[in-house]
Write an enzyme that holds these catalytic residues in place. Structure first.
Site, PDB file in Angstrom:
ATOM      1  N   HIS A 121      45.926  33.958  22.935  1.00 58.31           N
ATOM      2  CA  HIS A 121      44.644  33.534  22.360  1.00 58.31           C
ATOM      3  C   HIS A 121      44.059  34.660  21.538  1.00 58.31           C
ATOM      4  O   HIS A 121      44.136  35.836  21.900  1.00 58.31           O
ATOM      5  CB  HIS A 121      43.692  33.003  23.432  1.00 58.31           C
ATOM      6  N   ASP A 133      41.321  41.860  25.707  1.00 55.49           N
ATOM      7  CA  ASP A 133      41.265  40.424  25.956  1.00 55.49           C
ATOM      8  C   ASP A 133      40.746  39.693  24.719  1.00 55.49           C
ATOM      9  O   ASP A 133      39.543  39.465  24.597  1.00 55.49           O
ATOM     10  CB  ASP A 133      40.359  40.156  27.160  1.00 55.49           C
ATOM     11  N   GLU A 167      39.973  29.826  23.609  1.00 57.68           N
ATOM     12  CA  GLU A 167      40.520  29.955  24.960  1.00 57.68           C
ATOM     13  C   GLU A 167      39.429  30.306  25.948  1.00 57.68           C
ATOM     14  O   GLU A 167      39.416  29.830  27.091  1.00 57.68           O
ATOM     15  CB  GLU A 167      41.621  31.026  24.978  1.00 57.68           C
ATOM     16  N   GLU A 168      38.507  31.152  25.502  1.00 59.19           N
ATOM     17  CA  GLU A 168      37.440  31.611  26.389  1.00 59.19           C
ATOM     18  C   GLU A 168      36.479  30.486  26.774  1.00 59.19           C
ATOM     19  O   GLU A 168      35.674  30.639  27.694  1.00 59.19           O
ATOM     20  CB  GLU A 168      36.665  32.762  25.729  1.00 59.19           C
ATOM     21  N   ASP A 196      48.474  37.434  27.575  1.00 58.56           N
ATOM     22  CA  ASP A 196      47.014  37.523  27.632  1.00 58.56           C
ATOM     23  C   ASP A 196      46.650  38.771  28.432  1.00 58.56           C
ATOM     24  O   ASP A 196      46.885  38.838  29.633  1.00 58.56           O
ATOM     25  CB  ASP A 196      46.471  36.259  28.316  1.00 58.56           C
ATOM     26  N   HIS A 282      35.568  41.252  29.499  1.00 59.71           N
ATOM     27  CA  HIS A 282      34.495  40.394  28.984  1.00 59.71           C
ATOM     28  C   HIS A 282      33.206  41.167  28.713  1.00 59.71           C
ATOM     29  O   HIS A 282      32.108  40.625  28.866  1.00 59.71           O
ATOM     30  CB  HIS A 282      34.234  39.217  29.933  1.00 59.71           C
TER      31      HIS A 282
END
Length: 433
Positions: A121, A133, A167-168, A196, A282
């Site tokens: 992603h 990420d 994707e998130e 990922d 994140h």
């Protein structure tokens, strides 16, 4: 310094080949051995990450779905693949009232009824640039795809790569891609490999335990370089492989850990500290400083190993390539700039079919005059303000340079002849057959 991972010994490569089973077919006596995967240059992968960081910085600090940074990320990856000879498709979908994008890239050739696919992603969360990420997986998959092109790789299977949007927000892009595939096309996918978060700063080495053949391929690679692995559990079903697995497509992949804390036993096994695998998961600190080079290098090489092994192909020598991938800014309506490659070790003159690879990122190609300058100063015009309002010049030109001595400093000269639009030389290479 490029942290290189030693290549595994022939015996380990043979062991991996024996584990392929139905996924790759059985080699018959006297058949040509599968070509060895190339080493994936860590510096190239990190340059892609730097470019993704720059995109985020220029677009509000992130590359999230529905934000300008995500579309710029798609355009960046697509330009690299187009220049490398891929057939690319941008697939659009809608999520949360915003347009999302998937990028699909097909390498020409291979059995269209047996498709090996790798993906990652490309979107970040809105709170940060998303370099681990999942810039890490996206950059490594991109560089592996470019390595396929550089090697002139001719796999038995058809190769396809994908970069997923949203994707998130719940695997939205990959779910959409799979949902749009007719059942006959799904049946052609012999495997999907997902990457990922493969450069976590306090890394573990986790392998998906879904399809046994894919799992064994990765485990054998890491065993061959003396790195122990564990089965991946933290992200099980939480990344894009789940979209494929849920419709019966064999899946596998790699992961280096997210917010879960590394245990004392894992510290003993892999080093690091008994803290989160990625303390910036994140978060706004998921920048280019949030990457472990060794983990990124090892996993990038593992991706290439799996692609070469599972697609069971051979390699056609692409010739001798001299390349400069350093970015050179092109001043708006200003002086000419150059990118230089130093050619050495070529006997006699240059060929009559010298391949000149040009990758210029620019918002108005009609402003540009582009020339190849031979070591003796001879000038070969490649593009003279052609292409109108289209952006970028990403193509390979063929030049009859047979009157030129091959060795010496060859230059790509670029000048912007009009105001407003801007850009840079992204890559310049010469290929001597």
């Amino acid at each position: 310094m490029n942290i290189s991972v030693p290549r595994r010994v022939t015996a380990v490569a043979a062991l991996a080949a024996l584990a392929l089973g139905g996924l790759t077919g059985t080699a018959s006596a006297g058949s040509q051995a599968a070509a060895a995967a190339p080493d994936i240059p860590l510096a190239n992968v990190k340059q892609h990450l730097a470019d993704l960081q720059s995109i985020a910085t220029a677009n509000g600090g992130n590359r999230a779905h529905g934000r300008t940074g995500y579309k710029a990320s798609i355009d960046f990856v697509k330009a690299k693949l187009d220049a490398a000879g891929y057939t690319t498709t941008v697939q659009t979908f809608t999520s949360g009232g915003s347009t999302g994008y998937n990028l699909i890239a097909d390498w020409p050739g291979g059995d269209p009824n047996q498709v090996l696919m790798a993906g990652s992603h490309l979107d970040s969360v809105s709170s940060g640039p998303g370099i681990n990420d999942n810039g890490s997986g996206s950059a490594a998959v991109l560089e592996t795809a470019l390595a396929v092109s550089r090697a002139g790789f001719q796999p038995t299977k058809h190769l396809r790569f994908g970069w997923w949007g949203a994707e998130e927000l719940g695997l939205v892009g990959s779910k959409y891609y799979v949902a749009q595939l007719p059942s006959t096309e799904r049946a052609k996918l012999s495997g999907y490999l997902n990457f990922d978060m493969i450069g976590s700063p306090n890394p573990g080495y986790f392998v998906y335990d879904d399809d046994p053949t894919i799992e064994t391929t990765f485990k054998n690679y890491f065993a061959g370089i003396g790195v122990p692995t564990e089965i991946e559990t933290e992200g099980d079903g939480r990344s894009d492989h789940a979209s494929f697995k849920n419709v019966g497509i064999p899946v596998g992949g790699l992961f280096t850990g997210a917010s879960r804390v590394k245990s004392s036993a894992q510290v003993q096994k892999w080093g690091g500290t008994a803290t989160a695998f990625d303390r910036c998961y994140h978060s706004s600190c998921d920048t280019t400083s949030n990457i472990n080079d060794t983990a990124l290098d090892r996993n990038s090489d593992a991706i290439a190993h799996a692609i070469w092994t599972l697609s069971a192909g051979t390699t056609t020598p692409p010739g001798t390539v001299f390349e400069n991938s350093a970015d050179v800014s092109v001043p708006d309506n200003g002086a000419a700039v150059t990118s230089t490659v130093d050619v050495t070790g070529i006997t006699g003159n240059a060929p009559s079919n010298l391949a000149v690879g040009v990758d210029i990122v620019h918002t108005y190609r009609g402003d540009l005059v582009v020339d190849l300058i031979a070591p003796d100063g001879s000038v070969y015009s490649l593009s003279n303000r052609s292409g109108g309002s289209a952006d970028n010049i990403q193509q390979t030109f063929t030049v009859n340079a047979s009157s030129e001595v091959a060795n010496g400093a060859w230059k790509l000269r670029v000048q912007d002849k009009a105001s407003i639009d801007t850009g840079y030389i992204n890559n310049f290479k010469l290929t001597f057959p």
